[in-house]
Design a protein around this motif. Structure first.
Motif, mmCIF file in Angstrom:
data_model
loop_
_atom_site.group_PDB
_atom_site.id
_atom_site.type_symbol
_atom_site.label_atom_id
_atom_site.label_comp_id
_atom_site.label_asym_id
_atom_site.label_seq_id
_atom_site.Cartn_x
_atom_site.Cartn_y
_atom_site.Cartn_z
ATOM 1 N N UNK B 90 0.821 -1.205 0.000
ATOM 2 C CA UNK B 90 0.000 0.000 0.000
ATOM 3 C C UNK B 90 0.851 1.249 0.000
ATOM 4 N N UNK B 91 0.190 2.350 -0.369
ATOM 5 C CA UNK B 91 0.862 3.653 -0.372
ATOM 6 C C UNK B 91 0.665 4.332 0.971
ATOM 7 N N UNK B 92 1.099 5.582 1.022
ATOM 8 C CA UNK B 92 0.965 6.298 2.295
ATOM 9 C C UNK B 92 -0.504 6.567 2.620
ATOM 10 N N UNK B 93 -1.360 6.551 1.611
ATOM 11 C CA UNK B 93 -2.773 6.779 1.884
ATOM 12 C C UNK B 93 -3.520 5.494 2.148
ATOM 13 N N UNK B 94 -2.817 4.386 2.093
ATOM 14 C CA UNK B 94 -3.480 3.110 2.321
ATOM 15 C C UNK B 94 -4.076 2.512 1.064
ATOM 16 N N UNK B 95 -3.846 3.148 -0.087
ATOM 17 C CA UNK B 95 -4.373 2.575 -1.321
ATOM 18 C C UNK B 95 -3.443 1.504 -1.843
ATOM 19 N N UNK B 96 -4.002 0.644 -2.695
ATOM 20 C CA UNK B 96 -3.178 -0.441 -3.230
ATOM 21 C C UNK B 96 -2.240 0.090 -4.298
ATOM 22 N N UNK B 97 -0.993 -0.254 -4.167
ATOM 23 C CA UNK B 97 -0.003 0.188 -5.146
ATOM 24 C C UNK B 97 -0.351 -0.339 -6.531
#
Lengths: 352, 316, 323
Positions: B90-97
């Motif tokens: 995940x990214x810093x926003x919690x989204x899937x890379x």
């Protein structure tokens, strides 16, 4: 040269056409001197164009530059009035005063309030150090790789080298830098982190001479490695294709028929002739090198001109950007002129 | 070599039909020659893969990850390594890379292609013009090309992008970035096209065309263009590669299209949110790797095209 | 003494389209003090033949047969011996002298290079006089040693190549198309020069050319090649003026005789192209273009048969028993 060497899109350098232009012009006696003068004059012309272009571009900006420049500083009314007068003067007058001295200290950096040129001056030597080391390393290694892959064309060494250099050439240099950082600085999985994560020196008191130099080298290693890897890819590919072209020349057959060993044929005849385009490439590459420096210095927080550009973008600090742009363009123009002069000097076909 | 294709001489065929037939046959010949370059085929496959991904992105992941709602509603942990549910972490926003990666393909490829179209069109026009017109017009174009050629690419792009952003030129920053890259890359093509135009001009049949009354337009479209087109084509693939690299770089520096995910913007975010010091390799490696693969693909295709077209381009 | 002996020499290139036989079973001899001409159109294998003598063919070429230079087997030599033989015993003047010289080195340096390599007594100091002497021998001014290749004319470049070839005192010189791309006057000068050298020094000379008329006058013997084979051999003058093989007839007929009114009005060329070596016709490779071909020609490929005094020809039409 192949198309790959010639095609340009900003990232790849222009090449042989300049050299051929030189060849045409210098064939007359006394030609070298005359050619040099002409070439330098052309360079000045281009520089003038860049200055004008720079001026026009930045005058397009709206906003109140005076206000931004003097915010939070003590400026007496007289100076303020003078500055305003300058900025609201009719364009031709502004243009003239700019042309007269594009390097004037009237251009002030927004962030520090100092003259842009003194700010640039401070950032100069870290960039020179980084680029100098990278260029020397990448040119020597790249040329060596190119020579050996061309001579053993199609073989294992050639295949591996060409494959790796093509891949390196396709990489965004800052990504490579980030990879190196994460694997060799932070350390991930089996990779130990050893190198610093950025900057040019470790914080703390003065470390003394030897330790100071070592510390510098320790900080320099990763950014220099990044740039070296990226640049050597191009030198290797160009040297290889240049030598392959050279190897098809008939005079090499004559050399071999004379009883020269392969190695001598290569060293005495093929390589020196194939070397010239690659050497000039080092100079013509300056534009490419500049781009690399900007992004890599950013990644490593290396306090040079590239990093300065990045912070100028963040500002945005237009005065600083303007000055940096001028500087970069100037460097590239000078490098191009040097490259053309080298070709004219070294290639006897082009001499008087 | 006696492998020439025999063109049957039939009185019933019009010149146009004959020309079309010949063109079709030569295209087939080019294709079979291209097929022999294995690297070119690999390049095509890689490219096809990415184009397919870019096209079906909205179908697999319906929500544009750049949307504010997608960011707010992200369910993943921040900066978490790959797991079953998030194959690339995940990214810093919690989204899937992975989602960002797939959507990023669209922008990166789109910008690359569109910028190349601008660059090639501009470059070819100016190149043919400066090569063909020997008078002051041609010389002026040549001067212009040389000047722009000398200006280093990235500083110019930075300056243009910064200015464009501040005066809010062309509104949507996606178009802005496309135009900026297009404007900064045309000189290389122009220079190449100009050289080829001049060599074509020197050929006898062009002088014949002129003597027979062919005007400038006729000469340029009927004779020069078809002979320069193969060169332009091979150069295009390399230009796209460079355009994609440029977009990635500009996005990394923060000058890319806002409110859109591209591979470059992913790297910018990763850098800015400390992925390096956190050791978040899953965030750093994939976007860059995709760029490398796409650029490599175009480079391989370009080299294969060169191999196919160079014998034809050189004078017999 | 037989200076050069080629026995059943064959050279096959391996290409993407399969093996291409450039030279097929050539047997030739050359004695010291004589000149042998090898004639033929482009692609007949004569240049490959020349390269093979000093093993200068590319690595993709397979060579079979034997090459004897003063009794030594060239193809079986060690590399060290081969390098010594190259230029020391036999030198070669390549086709297209315009590109056979290194463009960024001075002429004198290039002539001196093999001398310094092969002669232990030579040193950079004394080699200059030897270079000057060589330039004298070929009739060039001594100051040309300081010049670069692009500064001299085509004819002068050719003479430079000859001077260079003589540098180490070889016993054999192979000249590949020495007169091609030269003006007729210059051609004559170069040929005279070569003939003079053969006479004075007594070395063996092999001239390769597509110009049969040149070979007819400059050489003692001539071998005509077609599609990798020798199709006729014999004393040069006779082969040129009274050819036996149909191909030789067409080749010599293609060169008009100045002063002969018949030649003026009936230029006799030969239709068609030489066959691509990788795609030879069945039987005699010449039969598709031959005006005298009979049925047997498409099935039988005949070797060289005696066809007169010291002559041979490879044609079905030459009676077997004639001597």
């Amino acid at each position: 040269m192949t198309l790959l060497g010639e095609s340009v899109g900003g990232g790849l350098p222009p090449q042989q056409v300049g050299a051929q232009g030189a060849q045409r012009e210098v064939s007359a006696p006394g030609g070298l001197g005359r050619y040099a003068v002409r070439r330098i004059l052309t360079g000045f012309g281009t520089l003038l164009f860049v200055i004008v272009f720079n001026f026009v571009l930045f005058r397009l900006l709206p906003g109140d530059p005076i206000g931004m420049m003097t915010r939070g500083k003590d400026v007496d009314q007289q100076q303020l009035a003078e500055l305003r007068r300058q900025f609201n003067a009719p364009l031709p007058e502004q243009f003239w005063s700019y042309i007269r001295n594009p390097f004037s200290s009237n251009l002030v950096s927004l962030q520090s309030g100092e003259s842009v040129w003194s700010v640039i001056g401070d950032s100069f030597w870290p960039t020179m150090l980084l680029l100098g080391v990278s260029t020397i390393a990448s040119a020597s290694i790249g040329i060596w790789l190119g020579i050996h892959s061309a001579w053993g064309r199609g073989g294992k060494f050639d295949q591996i080298t060409t494959g790796s250099t093509l891949t390196l050439y396709s990489m965004p240099e800052f990504w490579l830098g980030m990879l190196l950082l994460i694997f060799m600085s932070t350390g991930v999985g089996p990779f130990p982190g050893f190198f610093p994560s950025g900057g040019i020196s470790s914080p703390g008191d003065d470390l003394g001479m030897v330790a100071g130099w070592l510390d510098l080298a320790w900080h320099l290693f990763l950014p220099a490695l990044t740039l070296t890897l990226v640049y050597l890819a191009e030198y290797s590919l160009v040297m290889r294709s240049s030598l392959i072209d050279e190897m098809e020349q008939d005079y090499l057959k004559t050399a071999r028929a004379k009883g020269l060993r392969d190695k001598l044929v290569r060293r005495r005849h093929a390589v020196p002739n194939a070397l010239l385009p690659t050497i000039t490439l080092v100079f013509l590459n300056v534009g490419f090198v500049v781009s690399g420096a900007i992004t890599v210095e950013t990644v490593f927080s290396w306090p040079g001109l590239g990093y300065l550009t990045y912070t100028a973008i963040q500002g945005p600090d237009n005065q600083l950007l303007q000055a940096l742009f001028l500087l970069f363009a100037f460097a590239v123009i000078v490098a191009n002129v040097i490259a053309d002069l080298i070709v004219a000097t070294v290639d006897p076909r082009v001499r008087a | 070599m006696s492998a020439d294709v025999e063109v049957p001489v039939e009185a019933s065929r019009t010149p146009k039909q004959l020309a079309r037939l010949r063109r079709r046959r030569s295209r087939a010949r080019y294709w079979s020659e291209f097929r022999r370059h294995r690297s070119g085929i690999i390049g095509l496959l890689i490219l096809g893969f990415f184009v397919a991904i870019a096209l079906v992105a909205p179908l697999i992941y319906p929500e544009n990850p750049a949307d504010p709602s997608a960011i707010i509603n992200a369910e993943g942990e921040s900066m978490a390594p790959p797991t079953a549910g998030y194959p690339l972490g995940t990214t810093q926003t919690g989204q899937s890379v992975l989602t960002l990666l797939v959507w990023g393909a669209r922008v990166s490829l789109f910008v690359g292609l569109l910028a190349t179209i601008i660059s090639m069109t501009l470059g070819s026009l100016i190149g043919i013009g400066s090569g063909h017109y020997g008078n002051w017009f041609g010389a002026a174009l040549e001067r212009l090309t040389d000047w722009f050629l000398v200006i280093p690419f990235l500083p110019l792009a930075i300056v243009l992008a910064t200015v464009a952003r501040e005066i809010d030129w062309l509104g949507d920053s996606l178009i802005t970035i496309v135009v900026v890259i297009g404007i900064t890359s045309w000189p290389g093509t122009a220079r190449l096209v100009r050289a080829q135009t001049m060599s074509v001009k020197a050929r006898p049949y062009l002088e014949r065309a002129r003597v027979l009354g062919g005007g400038n337009w006729h000469q340029m479209t009927r004779h020069i263009l078809p002979n320069v087109a193969p060169l332009i084509l091979a150069n295009t693939t390399l230009t796209v590669a460079i355009a994609i690299l440029s977009e990635t770089t500009l996005s990394f520096l923060g000058l890319g299209p806002q409110n859109r995910v591209s591979w470059g913007s992913m790297l910018d975010d990763a850098f800015g949110t400390g992925a390096i010091s956190l050791g978040a390799w899953w965030y750093l490696i994939p976007p860059g790797l995709c760029v490398v693969l796409v650029v490599l693909a175009f480079t391989l295709i370009g080299r294969a095209l060169e191999g196919v077209l160079s014998p034809q381009m050189r004078e017999r | 003494m037989t200076l050069l002996q080629l026995e059943d020499l064959s050279v096959t290139y391996s290409t993407d389209e399969g093996p291409v036989p450039a030279v097929r079973g050539v047997t030739l001899t050359l004695d010291a003090g004589t000149t042998l001409g090898v004639a033929g159109e482009s692609g007949c294998g004569k240049s490959t033949l020349a390269s093979t003598i000093l093993r200068l063919t590319p690595a993709s070429a397979t060579v079979t047969g034997r090459v004897f230079l003063e009794g030594e087997d060239v193809l079986g030599m060690s590399f060290g011996r081969l390098r010594a033989v190259r230029w020391g015993q036999a030198s070669i003047i390549f086709q297209g002298a315009l590109h056979s010289l290194n463009p960024v080195q001075r002429i004198g340096k290039q002539i001196a290079e093999p001398i310094l390599l092969h002669d232990k007594t030579a040193s950079p100091r004394n080699v200059d006089s030897r270079v000057a002497h060589l330039l004298d021998q070929v009739g060039l001014p001594r100051r040309l040693a300081q010049a670069y290749p692009h500064q001299v004319s085509g004819g002068q470049k050719q003479r430079v190549m000859i001077a260079m070839a003589m540098g180490c005192g070889p016993r054999l010189i192979i000249a590949d198309e020495p007169t091609t791309a030269l003006d007729v006057m210059v051609q004559a000068q170069v040929l005279d020069l070569l003939k003079g050298i053969v006479k004075d020094i007594g070395l063996g000379l092999m001239i390769i050319s597509h110009d049969l008329s040149v070979l007819g006058t400059a050489c003692d013997r001539v071998a005509v090649m077609y599609a990798g084979r020798v199709v006729e051999q014999g004393p040069a003058r006779q082969v040129f003026e009274d050819p036996v093989h149909p191909y030789t007839r067409a080749l010599s007929g293609a060169f008009p005789t100045i002063g002969d009114p018949a030649a003026r009005y009936a230029p006799r060329g030969l239709a068609g192209d030489p066959p691509f070596p990788g795609d030879l016709p069945s039987g005699c490779p010449f039969h598709p273009r031959c005006s005298d071909s009979i049925d047997a020609c498409s099935t039988v490929d005949v070797g060289l048969r005696p066809a007169g005094h010291w002559r041979t020809a490879a044609c079905v039409l030459v009676p077997e028993a004639e001597r």
